[in-house]
Design an enzyme around this catalytic site. Structure first.
Site, PDB file in Angstrom:
ATOM      1  N   ASN A 372      22.821  42.270  52.141  1.00 22.20           N
ATOM      2  CA  ASN A 372      23.768  41.510  51.742  1.00 22.20           C
ATOM      3  C   ASN A 372      25.102  41.490  52.405  1.00 22.20           C
ATOM      4  O   ASN A 372      25.377  42.613  52.866  1.00 22.20           O
ATOM      5  CB  ASN A 372      23.996  42.419  50.276  1.00 22.20           C
ATOM      6  CG  ASN A 372      25.362  42.033  49.599  1.00 22.20           C
ATOM      7  OD1 ASN A 372      25.223  40.851  48.856  1.00 22.20           O
ATOM      8  ND2 ASN A 372      26.518  42.696  49.836  1.00 22.20           N
ATOM      9  N   GLU A 373      25.586  40.455  52.629  1.00 25.14           N
ATOM     10  CA  GLU A 373      26.826  40.187  53.471  1.00 25.14           C
ATOM     11  C   GLU A 373      27.009  41.052  54.677  1.00 25.14           C
ATOM     12  O   GLU A 373      27.831  41.573  55.187  1.00 25.14           O
ATOM     13  CB  GLU A 373      27.954  40.683  52.466  1.00 25.14           C
ATOM     14  CG  GLU A 373      28.126  39.847  51.164  1.00 25.14           C
ATOM     15  CD  GLU A 373      29.527  40.132  50.322  1.00 25.14           C
ATOM     16  OE1 GLU A 373      30.140  41.145  50.591  1.00 25.14           O
ATOM     17  OE2 GLU A 373      29.856  39.378  49.695  1.00 25.14           O
ATOM     18  N   ASN A 428      27.089  34.438  48.228  1.00 21.66           N
ATOM     19  CA  ASN A 428      28.297  35.119  47.535  1.00 21.66           C
ATOM     20  C   ASN A 428      29.488  34.292  47.923  1.00 21.66           C
ATOM     21  O   ASN A 428      30.161  34.470  48.875  1.00 21.66           O
ATOM     22  CB  ASN A 428      28.489  36.653  48.027  1.00 21.66           C
ATOM     23  CG  ASN A 428      27.173  37.467  48.203  1.00 21.66           C
ATOM     24  OD1 ASN A 428      26.191  37.252  47.587  1.00 21.66           O
ATOM     25  ND2 ASN A 428      27.216  38.589  48.460  1.00 21.66           N
ATOM     26  N   TYR A 434      38.947  34.625  45.226  1.00 25.61           N
ATOM     27  CA  TYR A 434      39.369  34.836  46.702  1.00 25.61           C
ATOM     28  C   TYR A 434      39.413  33.646  47.549  1.00 25.61           C
ATOM     29  O   TYR A 434      38.971  33.411  48.454  1.00 25.61           O
ATOM     30  CB  TYR A 434      38.064  35.590  47.257  1.00 25.61           C
ATOM     31  CG  TYR A 434      38.031  37.268  46.970  1.00 25.61           C
ATOM     32  CD1 TYR A 434      38.848  38.069  46.457  1.00 25.61           C
ATOM     33  CD2 TYR A 434      36.568  37.437  46.560  1.00 25.61           C
ATOM     34  CE1 TYR A 434      38.819  39.152  45.932  1.00 25.61           C
ATOM     35  CE2 TYR A 434      36.350  38.790  45.942  1.00 25.61           C
ATOM     36  CZ  TYR A 434      37.221  39.637  45.798  1.00 25.61           C
ATOM     37  OH  TYR A 434      37.165  40.973  45.128  1.00 25.61           O
ATOM     38  N   TRP A 507      28.407  38.099  39.357  1.00 26.74           N
ATOM     39  CA  TRP A 507      28.938  39.291  39.836  1.00 26.74           C
ATOM     40  C   TRP A 507      30.204  39.809  38.974  1.00 26.74           C
ATOM     41  O   TRP A 507      31.193  39.201  39.026  1.00 26.74           O
ATOM     42  CB  TRP A 507      29.442  39.176  41.233  1.00 26.74           C
ATOM     43  CG  TRP A 507      29.743  40.673  41.965  1.00 26.74           C
ATOM     44  CD1 TRP A 507      30.857  41.256  41.966  1.00 26.74           C
ATOM     45  CD2 TRP A 507      28.538  41.505  42.259  1.00 26.74           C
ATOM     46  NE1 TRP A 507      30.620  42.300  42.530  1.00 26.74           N
ATOM     47  CE2 TRP A 507      29.379  42.726  42.973  1.00 26.74           C
ATOM     48  CE3 TRP A 507      27.298  41.428  42.275  1.00 26.74           C
ATOM     49  CZ2 TRP A 507      28.447  43.776  43.371  1.00 26.74           C
ATOM     50  CZ3 TRP A 507      26.631  42.521  42.755  1.00 26.74           C
ATOM     51  CH2 TRP A 507      27.112  43.673  43.306  1.00 26.74           C
ATOM     52  N   LYS A 528      35.053  42.861  37.786  1.00 29.03           N
ATOM     53  CA  LYS A 528      34.737  41.574  37.517  1.00 29.03           C
ATOM     54  C   LYS A 528      33.635  41.312  36.664  1.00 29.03           C
ATOM     55  O   LYS A 528      32.844  40.492  36.413  1.00 29.03           O
ATOM     56  CB  LYS A 528      34.034  41.144  38.947  1.00 29.03           C
ATOM     57  CG  LYS A 528      35.011  40.669  40.169  1.00 29.03           C
ATOM     58  CD  LYS A 528      34.266  40.107  41.125  1.00 29.03           C
ATOM     59  CE  LYS A 528      35.395  39.882  42.388  1.00 29.03           C
ATOM     60  NZ  LYS A 528      35.634  41.234  43.032  1.00 29.03           N
TER      61      LYS A 528
END
Length: 749
Positions: A372-373, A428, A434, A507, A528
């Site tokens: 992930n990321e 994502n 953002y 999310w 969130k």
């Protein structure tokens, strides 16, 4: 025969020590974490170190057996086991089951000690991520007593059997493999498959450790519509005496992911629309009880989700069992996240093997998440790429029945090699939170799909934060419940109407602990979630999803926490999955509305104190509205510990301020000049350059997509986010920047 002894009571806990001979401490029961409070209160200062759990054990109190094993259901993040002061085992990885053989170490009287360590290091994942790494023995401990010959316990926390059903037409063949320790010639294995009602479907007794049993007229596991489960049971015998027995539930289903049609279950299109889940709770951390897991699954069922991404680590076995029972389709992953560790490859391998071996039999799981990321520091690291190729190949070798995927950070370019290693890919994206704008989400996925039409694309994260702040004019970054509702309305319409998107995961389902966070006025949490961290309040956005996904008739009046309003006519939104809604103001009908998107809008006169009643079919929901002269200050965001709040910024009419978006400022000549002259800290964190060379921002390459995303931030909000990365601005610096911006005129519309 096997005996499993729950060993959770009466442990002695000693904080901030690795000395297993130390005295004193606190008596407590498991599950337990030492970060239940300090891991959720902000400041990024929660205790990360070593603590010791100790307990006395009399061998005479154990069931009679040949061998004894200590089963630790999870210890975050590394642990050492000592028996009578002697080192017995070490384990790295905080989310999986692991076991230690005690047999040869036990005396008549014993002391078992477990030193658990969640301190930072360079070889155990995770080390950098937007959630709290709670330390402790947070899922409990068992002692397992078995015969000398028994189903294997020491291979990556194995359940002892592996069940692989294959559907062919109306029937299925069930391959069952077992792993036997210390087997002797002539030992027999009896394999039995029973249906949900307990009736025997197939059985065979043999000396072989692998068989295939038929199910004629198989009943398929079909997600939420029909989560039908069978049970495979294997009994190990010698000369008529039963030595050991293991069992596992399983489901028979087929699935594919079509790059145009999305997820296909048993030959039918079955859209995967759901949520991600972190396991922790307010004041409890990750030391959950079965009732907590059951409540979570019920809430996820209520919203109508068909899928859960279980982020960012292996979850409790009980929760996977619930997913099997309820028919939820699961993405399971390891915490290979955010920061690639050059010394962490072995740990990614061991955590992935544990995830697969321990969860192979769960019908709910369809994809294994590799990372992930992980490209936050760049996607071109050769070691990172090799690590992913290794994991991808290993997963396919261990499990030929499921697919692999990754969750890409938004700024990772779609052409990067990393994006195309796994079978599937998801992104994502937080356009509209953002930076960027909500309208950018759908078109981005269209662009990926057009460029790579054969590579299934999904959405692994999207969302925005909401607390108990309110407004009639929601804006990006205001942390109001109203903006979160607007954001999710827009994302639902964009994502759910694109059938090629193989899965969408909000999310997050629940707010969760992130002790480094300082946003939204309540530090230490990521807000969130569609539901608060204590599970006490469902935010309005929860009902937006329920309107699209649930078949249970309902009506929800939005804004029930937003009572005091200044406008003479205010807009009221109602969510429902029924075709028509009528709204009453003090008993008088304001009319009926239909809405294909399930979002019903009413303009409501706001005079005095009023009662609102929304009616759809037999469903009703009520709220209160009150006319006030000035905005209720309790509704206005106040950042806890903020250098400067948005309402303290001087913003003359027609002039720029810190509350304006960077993209709007850069659209003017004087704005570009201002941006070129601001402090080195801002330029180092965010610089686009005009020389054609690649620039970096907060560790990311400054691509066109990155600049477009960053342009959506207000200057003040960007300085706050940069502050989370230890690049801070004083109040004086911010006020000086604001004065400079006040001198720049906004373009006339």
């Amino acid at each position: 025969m096997r005996h499993i002894v729950n060993w959770n009571e009466n442990w002695l806990f000693l904080k901030d020590t690795a000395d297993v001979t130390a005295s004193g401490g606190e008596v407590l029961s498991l599950p337990h974490t030492w970060n239940a409070t300090d891991g959720q209160d902000g400041g990024n200062d929660y205790f990360r170190g070593t603590c010791v759990y100790k307990k006395q054990l009399k061998k005479a109190d154990l069931p009679a057996a040949d061998r004894y094993f200590l089963e630790i259901k999870a210890a975050n993040s590394s642990a050492d086991v000592y028996v009578n002061g002697k080192a017995a085992a070490h384990h790295d990885g905080g989310y999986s089951i692991w076991r230690v053989e005690l047999t040869d170490l036990l005396e008549a009287e014993n002391e078992i000690a477990v030193a658990v360590d969640n301190a930072p290091n360079e070889h155990v994942y995770p080390q950098m991520a937007d959630f709290t790494f709670y330390g402790g023995l947070y899922r409990g401990v068992n002692i397992i007593a078995v015969s000398d010959t028994h189903f294997e316990l020491m291979y990556y926390g194995t359940p002892g059997l592996k069940v692989t059903p294959t559907v062919a037409g109306a029937d299925a063949a069930v391959a069952i493999e077992t792993y036997v320790a210390n087997a002797a010639a002539g030992d027999t294995l009896t394999y039995t498959v029973t249906d949900r009602e307990g009736n025997t479907v197939a059985t065979e007794t043999t000396t072989e450790t692998a068989v295939s049993l038929p199910i004629n007229g198989v009943h398929l596991w079909h997600g939420r519509k029909d989560p039908y489960l069978y049970t495979a049971r294997v009994t190990l015998s010698r000369g008529g005496e039963v030595l050991d027995e293991v069992s596992a539930r399983f489901g028979c289903r087929t699935f594919t992911v079509d790059p145009e049609r999305g997820f296909i279950l048993n030959g039918e299109e079955y859209p995967l629309r759901g949520v991600s889940r972190h396991q922790d709770r307010l004041g409890i951390g990750n030391a959950l009880l079965p009732a907590h897991h059951a409540e979570d699954i019920d809430l996820i069922m209520e919203v109508g989700a068909t899928t859960i991404r279980l982020a960012h680590y292996q979850h409790d076995q009980y929760f996977y069992d619930l997913c099997d029972e309820k028919g939820l389709v699961i993405w399971a992953e390891i915490p290979y996240i955010s920061k690639h560790l050059p010394n962490g490859r072995d740990n990614t391998v061991s955590q992935m093997k544990e995830l697969l071996v321990q969860n192979y039999n769960h019908a709910s799981i369809v994809v294994w998440g590799l990372s992930n990321e992980i490209t936050m520091g760049g996607a071109n690291d050769p070691d990172l790429l090799e690590n992913h190729r290794l994991l991808n190949d290993m997963v396919h070798e261990m499990d030929a029945t499921r697919l692999t995927t990754v969750a890409c950070v938004s700024m990772c370019g779609m052409d990067e090699e990393y994006v195309h290693i796994s079978d599937l890919v998801s992104y994502n994206h937080y356009f509209g939170w953002y930076g960027g704008d909500t309208s950018m989400n759908g078109p981005w996925f269209d662009k990926f799909h057009a460029k790579y039409p054969k590579h299934p694309i999904g959405v692994s994260e999207y969302g925005c934060e909401a607390l108990n702040w309110h407004t009639s004019d929601p804006r990006q970054g205001d942390y109001t419940e109203e903006y979160q509702a607007y954001y999710h309305e827009e994302l639902i319409k964009q994502l759910f109407t694109r059938p090629y998107i193989w899965a969408t995961h909000v999310w997050n389902m629940f707010d969760f602990g992130a002790d480094a966070r300082a946003e939204g006025g309540e530090n230490g949490q990521n807000h969130k979630g569609l539901i608060t961290m204590d599970r006490a309040y469902k935010k309005d956005a929860f009902y937006a999803y329920k309107a699209w996904l649930s078949d249970e008739p309902f009506v929800h009046l939005c804004g029930k926490r937003y009572v005091d309003r200044v406008e003479d006519v205010t807009r009221v939104t109602v969510y429902s999955n029924l075709p028509e809604v009528e709204l009453f103001l003090n008993g008088e009908s304001l009319g009926k509305k239909t809405a294909e998107d399930h979002f019903f809008r009413f303009n409501v006169p706001n005079v005095g104190e009023s009662t609102l009643l929304a009616v759809a079919g037999d469903c009703k929901d009520e709220g209160t509205l009150r006319k006030v002269a000035e905005m209720n200050p309790d509704y206005i965001l106040k950042e806890k510990g903020a250098v400067l709040n948005w309402f303290d910024v001087e913003a003359p009419e027609g002039r720029f301020s810190l509350n304006d978006k960077i993209s709007d400022i850069l659209a003017t000549f004087r704005g570009k000049l201002w941006f070129a002259k601001i402090g080195m800290k801002m330029k180092a964190a965010l610089s686009a350059g005009s020389d054609g060379k690649k620039k970096e921002a907060m560790g990311f390459e400054m691509t066109e997509d990155m600049m477009q995303m960053m342009g959506g931030f207000t200057v003040l909000r960007l300085t706050g986010l940069i502050g989370m990365m230890n690049i801070t601005f004083t109040k004086e610096e911010l006020l000086k920047m604001n004065k400079q911006l006040n001198r720049i005129r906004k373009p006339r519309k």
